[in-house]
Write a protein that holds these residues in place. Sequence first.
Motif, PDB file in Angstrom:
ATOM      1  N   LYS A   1       0.818  -1.222   0.000  1.00 22.55           N
ATOM      2  CA  LYS A   1       0.000   0.000   0.000  1.00 22.55           C
ATOM      3  C   LYS A   1       0.846   1.264   0.000  1.00 22.55           C
ATOM      4  O   LYS A   1       1.968   1.281   0.490  1.00 22.55           O
ATOM      5  CB  LYS A   1      -0.905   0.037   1.242  1.00 22.55           C
ATOM      6  CG  LYS A   1      -1.800  -1.178   1.409  1.00 22.55           C
ATOM      7  CD  LYS A   1      -2.722  -1.361   0.247  1.00 22.55           C
ATOM      8  CE  LYS A   1      -3.679  -2.516   0.476  1.00 22.55           C
ATOM      9  NZ  LYS A   1      -4.310  -2.941  -0.781  1.00 22.55           N
ATOM     10  N   GLU A   2       0.241   2.330  -0.514  1.00 22.75           N
ATOM     11  CA  GLU A   2       0.827   3.652  -0.364  1.00 22.75           C
ATOM     12  C   GLU A   2       0.026   4.419   0.669  1.00 22.75           C
ATOM     13  O   GLU A   2      -1.173   4.647   0.483  1.00 22.75           O
ATOM     14  CB  GLU A   2       0.831   4.426  -1.675  1.00 22.75           C
ATOM     15  CG  GLU A   2       1.454   5.805  -1.507  1.00 22.75           C
ATOM     16  CD  GLU A   2       1.538   6.577  -2.808  1.00 22.75           C
ATOM     17  OE1 GLU A   2       2.282   6.144  -3.698  1.00 22.75           O
ATOM     18  OE2 GLU A   2       0.848   7.599  -2.930  1.00 22.75           O
ATOM     19  N   GLY A   3       0.694   4.760   1.774  1.00 30.21           N
ATOM     20  CA  GLY A   3       0.055   5.581   2.792  1.00 30.21           C
ATOM     21  C   GLY A   3       0.598   6.989   2.705  1.00 30.21           C
ATOM     22  O   GLY A   3       0.065   7.841   2.006  1.00 30.21           O
ATOM     23  N   CYS A   4       1.707   7.225   3.386  1.00 24.57           N
ATOM     24  CA  CYS A   4       2.279   8.569   3.449  1.00 24.57           C
ATOM     25  C   CYS A   4       3.167   8.895   2.260  1.00 24.57           C
ATOM     26  O   CYS A   4       3.385  10.063   1.944  1.00 24.57           O
ATOM     27  CB  CYS A   4       3.090   8.704   4.736  1.00 24.57           C
ATOM     28  SG  CYS A   4       4.549   7.626   4.770  1.00 24.57           S
ATOM     29  N   ALA A   5       3.743   7.871   1.634  1.00 19.24           N
ATOM     30  CA  ALA A   5       4.682   8.043   0.512  1.00 19.24           C
ATOM     31  C   ALA A   5       5.937   8.804   0.907  1.00 19.24           C
ATOM     32  O   ALA A   5       6.600   9.380   0.052  1.00 19.24           O
ATOM     33  CB  ALA A   5       4.007   8.695  -0.686  1.00 19.24           C
TER      34      ALA A   5
ATOM     35  N   GLY B   1       7.981   7.443   3.818  1.00 18.31           N
ATOM     36  CA  GLY B   1       8.789   6.634   4.718  1.00 18.31           C
ATOM     37  C   GLY B   1       8.388   6.659   6.176  1.00 18.31           C
ATOM     38  O   GLY B   1       9.167   6.239   7.035  1.00 18.31           O
ATOM     39  N   ASP B   2       7.191   7.136   6.475  1.00 15.33           N
ATOM     40  CA  ASP B   2       6.814   7.266   7.881  1.00 15.33           C
ATOM     41  C   ASP B   2       5.824   6.218   8.385  1.00 15.33           C
ATOM     42  O   ASP B   2       5.787   5.947   9.584  1.00 15.33           O
ATOM     43  CB  ASP B   2       6.203   8.647   8.133  1.00 15.33           C
ATOM     44  CG  ASP B   2       7.238   9.751   8.093  1.00 15.33           C
ATOM     45  OD1 ASP B   2       8.412   9.467   8.416  1.00 15.33           O
ATOM     46  OD2 ASP B   2       6.879  10.875   7.712  1.00 15.33           O
ATOM     47  N   CYS B   3       4.977   5.666   7.514  1.00 13.18           N
ATOM     48  CA  CYS B   3       3.827   4.901   8.026  1.00 13.18           C
ATOM     49  C   CYS B   3       3.993   3.379   7.928  1.00 13.18           C
ATOM     50  O   CYS B   3       3.330   2.634   8.640  1.00 13.18           O
ATOM     51  CB  CYS B   3       2.557   5.305   7.305  1.00 13.18           C
ATOM     52  SG  CYS B   3       2.392   4.665   5.623  1.00 13.18           S
ATOM     53  N   GLY B   4       4.847   2.905   7.024  1.00 11.93           N
ATOM     54  CA  GLY B   4       5.095   1.467   6.914  1.00 11.93           C
ATOM     55  C   GLY B   4       4.068   0.686   6.117  1.00 11.93           C
ATOM     56  O   GLY B   4       4.201  -0.533   5.990  1.00 11.93           O
ATOM     57  N   ALA B   5       3.065   1.360   5.549  1.00  9.76           N
ATOM     58  CA  ALA B   5       2.052   0.631   4.767  1.00  9.76           C
ATOM     59  C   ALA B   5       2.664  -0.047   3.542  1.00  9.76           C
ATOM     60  O   ALA B   5       2.118  -1.022   3.026  1.00  9.76           O
ATOM     61  CB  ALA B   5       0.940   1.582   4.333  1.00  9.76           C
ATOM     62  N   CYS B   6       3.788   0.477   3.095  1.00  7.17           N
ATOM     63  CA  CYS B   6       4.425  -0.019   1.867  1.00  7.17           C
ATOM     64  C   CYS B   6       5.529  -1.024   2.154  1.00  7.17           C
ATOM     65  O   CYS B   6       6.317  -1.334   1.253  1.00  7.17           O
ATOM     66  CB  CYS B   6       5.023   1.165   1.112  1.00  7.17           C
ATOM     67  SG  CYS B   6       6.345   1.940   2.076  1.00  7.17           S
TER      68      CYS B   6
ATOM     69  N   ASN C   1      10.894   0.276   3.354  1.00  4.55           N
ATOM     70  CA  ASN C   1       9.775   1.089   2.877  1.00  4.55           C
ATOM     71  C   ASN C   1       9.895   1.248   1.363  1.00  4.55           C
ATOM     72  O   ASN C   1      10.773   1.972   0.877  1.00  4.55           O
ATOM     73  CB  ASN C   1       9.780   2.465   3.550  1.00  4.55           C
ATOM     74  CG  ASN C   1       9.434   2.392   5.016  1.00  4.55           C
ATOM     75  OD1 ASN C   1       8.697   1.501   5.444  1.00  4.55           O
ATOM     76  ND2 ASN C   1       9.960   3.308   5.793  1.00  4.55           N
TER      77      ASN C   1
ATOM     78  N   CYS D   1       8.195   2.874  -0.644  1.00  5.34           N
ATOM     79  CA  CYS D   1       7.878   4.196  -1.195  1.00  5.34           C
ATOM     80  C   CYS D   1       9.100   5.079  -1.301  1.00  5.34           C
ATOM     81  O   CYS D   1       9.100   6.030  -2.092  1.00  5.34           O
ATOM     82  CB  CYS D   1       6.808   4.888  -0.357  1.00  5.34           C
ATOM     83  SG  CYS D   1       7.353   5.375   1.294  1.00  5.34           S
TER      84      CYS D   1
HETATM   85 FE1  FES Z   1       4.175   5.358   4.283  1.00  7.71          FE
HETATM   86 FE2  FES Z   1       5.800   4.165   2.536  1.00  7.71          FE
HETATM   87  S1  FES Z   1       3.767   4.743   2.231  1.00  7.71           S
HETATM   88  S2  FES Z   1       6.158   4.539   4.651  1.00  7.71           S
END
Ligand code: FES
Length: 162
Positions: free
Chosen positions: A39-43, A45-50, A68, A70
């Motif tokens: 997934k793309e969350g914050c794009a 490097g902060d959220c870890g969804a990717c 990460n 992203c």
């Molecule tokens: Fe949030 Fe990559 S999308 S860390």
Amino acid sequence: TRDAIRFWRHGRVVEVTGFHPRTTLLDYLRLNERKLGTKEGCAEGDCGACTVALGRVRGGRVRYEPVNACILLLGQVDGAELVTVEDLAVGDDLHPVQAAMVARHGSQCGFCTPGIVMSLFALYHEGGRPLDRQAANDALAGNLCRCTGYRPIVDAALDACS
Ligand code: FES
């Protein structure tokens, strides 16, 4: 210079050519491979969804590191094994970290779940040490769950990775 990179994927070598040098691993996975589990969350490097896992041989065995996607450039995957959440289950057989997430009800809205599973995958394969709650928290520090359901996720980590 080379205009091709090669990496391991599903037990075979993939070669990618002709990509823009600023292509991120996340864009490659979602746009080229159409692997939408990452997934793309914050794009940024902060959220870890990717989160995906990169495996490299160190000390005579493959060591997996959660990264990460992203903020990782596709070119940086050269020479590694690339593992995404789609690669873990074999048929209907879930990977132990996936099974633990199910058993512990570690998924709520589910958006962060693939990234969490990949961080746990890396932790699972690291092995070799007892895992306590603090160590599980540390391993998951890069994965944000906006539903804030961390306790069952940490329970799943302890079940699968201890
Ligand atoms: Fe949030 Fe990559 S999308 S860390």
